[in-house]
Write an enzyme that holds these catalytic residues in place. Structure first.
Site, PDB file in Angstrom:
ATOM      1  N   GLU A 165       0.758  -1.004   0.213  1.00 34.84           N
ATOM      2  CA  GLU A 165       0.192  -0.113   0.169  1.00 34.84           C
ATOM      3  C   GLU A 165       0.786   1.319  -0.097  1.00 34.84           C
ATOM      4  OE1 GLU A 165      -3.025  -0.520  -0.867  1.00 34.84           O
ATOM      5  OE2 GLU A 165      -3.115  -2.598  -0.287  1.00 34.84           O
ATOM      6  N   HIS A 168       1.886   2.087  -3.493  1.00 35.66           N
ATOM      7  CA  HIS A 168       0.838   2.712  -4.213  1.00 35.66           C
ATOM      8  C   HIS A 168       0.838   4.269  -3.862  1.00 35.66           C
ATOM      9  CE1 HIS A 168      -1.274  -0.385  -6.204  1.00 35.66           C
ATOM     10  NE2 HIS A 168      -1.719  -1.210  -5.246  1.00 35.66           N
ATOM     11  N   HIS A 174      -0.208  -1.569 -10.242  1.00 36.10           N
ATOM     12  CA  HIS A 174       0.037  -2.981 -10.041  1.00 36.10           C
ATOM     13  C   HIS A 174       0.828  -3.592 -11.442  1.00 36.10           C
ATOM     14  CE1 HIS A 174      -3.697  -3.104  -7.564  1.00 36.10           C
ATOM     15  NE2 HIS A 174      -2.911  -3.460  -6.815  1.00 36.10           N
ATOM     16  N   TYR A 222      -0.310  -9.338  -8.083  1.00 38.95           N
ATOM     17  CA  TYR A 222      -1.183 -10.180  -7.634  1.00 38.95           C
ATOM     18  C   TYR A 222      -0.847 -11.781  -7.805  1.00 38.95           C
ATOM     19  CZ  TYR A 222      -4.301  -6.633  -5.824  1.00 38.95           C
ATOM     20  OH  TYR A 222      -4.955  -5.234  -5.068  1.00 38.95           O
TER      21      TYR A 222
END
Length: 384
Positions: A165, A168, A174, A222
């Site tokens: 996070e 980000h 991503h 991910y």
């Protein structure tokens, strides 16, 4: 006296079955958000764990382009989206417990060790992160100005989620949304949960820089089952992303790769000031398992390599099988700055009702349980 092999995790099937639950496997932010995020915030949260400003939301709702054109920030954002002098002021909500706050601060300190970004407690700065336990793990991308919410619910308080996070918040997207991702992975849209297709949209080429190799192990990538439908007959989640490169798997990425750190330092123009662990993605040749190959492989299949609860155990006994060798090197080099989820509680108490029984079976004395006894039986084991 009950005999418990020092390096066997099979105690899950014995006296300690009550507190060893394989279902407590490590979770990524997208999984936590699927469970926690409220309907109100779902309108503003996209791509698994990102927030949109009102202006971005309007652009998104009006966009007819399949490539994302809504972002106010990306790796190629303007200087106005960057944190001045790589300094990120923050405020930690008082809702966090002292133990949770310790994990947060420790994770930020480690982030500083691999880069030239600095996280400082806010004094009078107008632009700052407000870290608060709302209903999930999510952040804006880059600096948006003013008080900037970064939500880390209780389930999100793990170093790898905090790092993700924060990446980000500094300005990173991503990895699996790169414009060139189709050259490296195949997205199996038929396996995606209905309504979650947006999480696999690609960014516009003009919005990002990607001179680096595609990083399957990036902390910003991910896992291969993200937003996958569940096959109820087989009781398994279906894969949504498959690597095109043979021998590569998309797993839960829980640490920075060398490429992550190179990108981070390039963005911050860190030079020689940061990134001293940029070679951490290379596994040391001396990396060996202490436990047997059968035991370590069994632990890996049961998800213990990636479960924060067993992290320190696996580093000690199955570091090669669990691919934790580079993490061991970092711990050895700088113990005091390495995030540790085994933190001291303010209250001296046991967390498990059968600590008295465990203590008679060696739980308080056997080295194997060094990293969990404080969490479960601090009072009985006289640790506080």
């Amino acid at each position: 006296m009950l005999y418990i092999p020092q390096f066997s995790i099979y105690f899950c099937l014995g006296y300690l079955l009550l507190f060893c639950k394989i279902s407590n496997a490590v979770k990524q932010s997208w999984e936590i958000n699927q469970e926690l995020i409220t309907e109100a915030n779902k309108e503003h949260t996209v791509f698994g764990d990102m927030l949109l400003t009102p202006a971005q939301l309007i652009r998104y709702e009006n966009s007819k382009d399949s490539d994302l054109s809504i972002r106010g920030v990306s790796i190629k954002g303007s200087s106005m989206n960057r944190w001045s002098n790589n300094i990120v002021p923050y405020v930690i909500s008082p809702q966090y417990s002292p133990a949770q706050k310790q994990i947060l601060v420790s994770s930020l300190r480690y982030f500083e060790r691999v880069s030239c970004f600095k996280f400082v407690e806010r004094t009078t700065q107008n632009d700052y992160l407000f870290i608060v336990p709302l209903d999930g793990c999510y952040s804006y991308v880059g600096k948006i100005g003013g008080r900037q919410t970064l939500s880390l619910a209780a389930d999100c308080i793990a170093d790898y989620i905090i790092w993700h996070e924060m990446m980000h918040a500094i300005g990173f997207e991503h990895e699996h949304q790169r414009p060139d991702r189709d050259s490296f992975i195949r997205v199996d849209y038929a396996n995606v949960i209905p309504g979650q297709m947006i999480n696999f949209d690609k960014l516009k080429t003009s919005h990002v820089e990607y001179p680096d190799i595609y990083d399957f192990k990036s902390i910003m990538h991910y896992d291969g089952y993200a937003f996958g439908r569940v096959d109820t007959a087989r009781r398994v989640r279906l894969a949504t992303m498959t690597p095109l490169k043979p021998g590569v798997t998309l797993e839960d990425n829980m640490k920075f790769t060398a490429t992550d750190i190179e990108k981070l330092n390039r963005l911050g123009q860190c030079g020689a000031r940061g990134g001293q662990y940029s070679n951490q993605g290379v596994v040391a040749s001396t990396c060996q398992d202490v436990a047997t190959a059968v035991s370590c492989e069994g632990n890996r299949r049961r998800g213990m390599c990636k479960n924060p609860f067993y992290k320190q155990m696996m580093i000690k006994s199955c570091q090669k099988t669990c691919r934790l060798c580079s993490y061991t090197r970092m711990i050895d080099e700088d113990d005091d700055l390495t995030p540790n989820t085994t933190v001291k509680s303010v209250k001296c108490e046991d967390k498990h009702p059968r600590c008295d029984i465990y203590s008679h079976n060696g739980f308080c004395t056997l080295p194997f349980y060094d990293d969990v006894r404080y969490q479960l039986c601090a009072k009985t084991c006289n640790l506080c």
